[in-house]
Enzyme design. Structure first.
Site, mmCIF file in Angstrom:
data_model
loop_
_atom_site.group_PDB
_atom_site.id
_atom_site.type_symbol
_atom_site.label_atom_id
_atom_site.label_comp_id
_atom_site.label_asym_id
_atom_site.label_seq_id
_atom_site.Cartn_x
_atom_site.Cartn_y
_atom_site.Cartn_z
ATOM 1 N N ARG A 50 0.902 -1.162 -0.020
ATOM 2 C CA ARG A 50 0.015 0.051 -0.112
ATOM 3 C C ARG A 50 0.916 1.208 0.078
ATOM 4 O O ARG A 50 2.162 1.097 0.171
ATOM 5 C CB ARG A 50 -0.813 -0.040 1.297
ATOM 6 N N ARG A 143 -14.425 -3.213 22.579
ATOM 7 C CA ARG A 143 -13.297 -2.591 21.768
ATOM 8 C C ARG A 143 -13.739 -1.987 20.539
ATOM 9 O O ARG A 143 -12.950 -1.012 20.030
ATOM 10 C CB ARG A 143 -12.206 -3.705 21.159
ATOM 11 N N ARG A 154 -15.400 -14.889 15.363
ATOM 12 C CA ARG A 154 -14.374 -14.912 16.576
ATOM 13 C C ARG A 154 -14.482 -15.688 17.747
ATOM 14 O O ARG A 154 -13.759 -16.350 18.277
ATOM 15 C CB ARG A 154 -13.914 -13.486 16.982
HETATM 16 N N1 LIG Z 1 -8.217 -8.161 32.044
HETATM 17 C C1 LIG Z 1 -8.995 -7.187 31.107
HETATM 18 N N2 LIG Z 1 -10.121 -6.905 31.575
HETATM 19 C C2 LIG Z 1 -10.971 -6.173 30.698
HETATM 20 N N3 LIG Z 1 -10.824 -5.741 29.939
HETATM 21 C C3 LIG Z 1 -9.451 -6.110 29.242
HETATM 22 C C4 LIG Z 1 -8.613 -6.768 29.913
HETATM 23 N N4 LIG Z 1 -7.483 -7.114 28.843
HETATM 24 C C5 LIG Z 1 -7.639 -6.431 27.840
HETATM 25 N N5 LIG Z 1 -9.075 -6.023 28.052
HETATM 26 C C6 LIG Z 1 -9.724 -5.164 26.648
HETATM 27 O O1 LIG Z 1 -10.427 -6.067 25.887
HETATM 28 C C7 LIG Z 1 -10.109 -5.534 24.718
HETATM 29 C C8 LIG Z 1 -9.390 -6.624 23.795
HETATM 30 O O2 LIG Z 1 -7.859 -6.599 24.122
HETATM 31 P P1 LIG Z 1 -6.833 -6.726 22.887
HETATM 32 O O3 LIG Z 1 -7.176 -5.997 21.831
HETATM 33 O O4 LIG Z 1 -5.762 -6.557 23.726
HETATM 34 O O5 LIG Z 1 -7.265 -8.493 22.654
HETATM 35 P P2 LIG Z 1 -6.074 -9.161 21.636
HETATM 36 O O6 LIG Z 1 -6.115 -10.529 22.275
HETATM 37 O O7 LIG Z 1 -5.017 -8.762 21.237
HETATM 38 O O8 LIG Z 1 -7.301 -9.599 20.435
HETATM 39 P P3 LIG Z 1 -7.022 -9.953 18.971
HETATM 40 O O9 LIG Z 1 -6.395 -11.292 18.824
HETATM 41 O O10 LIG Z 1 -8.473 -9.806 18.191
HETATM 42 O O11 LIG Z 1 -6.050 -8.837 18.270
HETATM 43 C C9 LIG Z 1 -9.421 -4.236 24.577
HETATM 44 O O12 LIG Z 1 -10.366 -3.250 24.365
HETATM 45 C C10 LIG Z 1 -8.839 -4.275 25.856
HETATM 46 O O13 LIG Z 1 -8.697 -2.880 26.708
#
Ligand SMILES: Nc1ncnc2c1ncn2[C@@H]1O[C@H](COP(=O)(O)OP(=O)(O)OP(=O)(O)O)[C@@H](O)[C@H]1O
Length: 223
Positions: A50, A143, A154
């Site tokens: 891109r 999120r 998911r």
């Molecule tokens: N322990 C927790 N309690 C509540 N909310 C949380 C906690 N940990 C993360 N979050 C929130 O949950 C949401 C998802 O977190 P994150 O984007 O880090 O997930 P991920 O596992 O990286 O997801 P993906 O695999 O889809 O990228 C975010 O809005 C984050 O702020």
């Protein structure tokens, strides 16, 4: 593995259902242990660059024939085909991060983990688990990044992922991310054990600043 290679920091795999908090925890680790002590490898892709994307920096851009040959030659630790394009992580890309003495972070799904297990990499495998599937749904919705269809897809995967994640011997350590701060502190302790050379920023630099400015004596001084 040569002795020199054995001295390099082991990569670390983060796996867990979508929305469980992997990205959040990785970001927190990079803040607690700053200055590029962790790094991401540069992925390969067959999609077109891109605007502004630089080959070798954002991605290693390649062709379908090129990547297929390298996959066959065992040069990839994991790869996936998404909407007709290939994306993958090469052994060389991970080693490039290791050679800079940085801990290479691989944020991958279960299929990716299975492929890494067949590769020459010897990472630490972490599974980030959710307190419940309802809580996962709440986080994904909170999120605000996913369509309804994507959320459903998911969540449908999450159950299988959680089963595999908790399967005996599949991961070196499981963190149940209920309370974020508690999970992070637990994880930071583990990282200090696994990588004693890690340089830590004082936990509460912000907290200390806050205490400094809010203490009555300093508040008076600053008036
Ligand atoms: N322990 C927790 N309690 C509540 N909310 C949380 C906690 N940990 C993360 N979050 C929130 O949950 C949401 C998802 O977190 P994150 O984007 O880090 O997930 P991920 O596992 O990286 O997801 P993906 O695999 O889809 O990228 C975010 O809005 C984050 O702020």
């Amino acid at each position: 593995m040569s002795t020199a290679a054995a001295m390099l920091p082991k990569p670390v795999v983060f796996c867990g259902p979508s929305g469980v908090g992997k990205g959040t925890l990785i970001e927190m680790l990079m803040k607690r242990f700053p200055n590029n002590q962790f790094g991401f490898s540069v992925s390969h892709t067959t999609r077109k660059p891109r605007d502004g994307e630089i080959d070798g920096q954002h991605y290693n851009f390649t062709t379908v024939d090129g990547i297929k040959k390298e996959i066959d030659d065992g040069k990839f630790v994991e790869y996936a085909e998404v909407h007709g394009n290939y994306y993958g992580t090469s052994v060389a890309a991970v080693e490039a991060v290791q050679n800079e003495k940085r801990i290479c972070v691989l944020d991958i799904d279960i299929q990716g983990v299975m492929k890494v297990k067949q590769s020459s990499l010897k990472p630490i495998y972490l599974f980030i688990s959710a307190p419940s599937l309802d809580e996962l749904e709440k986080r994904l919705r909170g999120r605000g990044t996913e369509s309804e269809e994507s959320i459903k897809k998911r969540l449908a995967n999450s159950k299988k992922e959680m089963d595999y994640g908790h399967g005996a011997g599949n991961f070196d350590k499981i963190f149940v991310n209920a309370d974020l701060k508690a999970t992070f502190e637990d994880m930071a302790l583990s990282f200090k054990e696994w990588y004693p050379e890690l340089d830590e920023v004082a936990e509460d630099d912000e907290q200390k600043n806050y205490m400094y400015f809010s203490s009555p004596m300093n508040a008076q001084c600053s008036m």
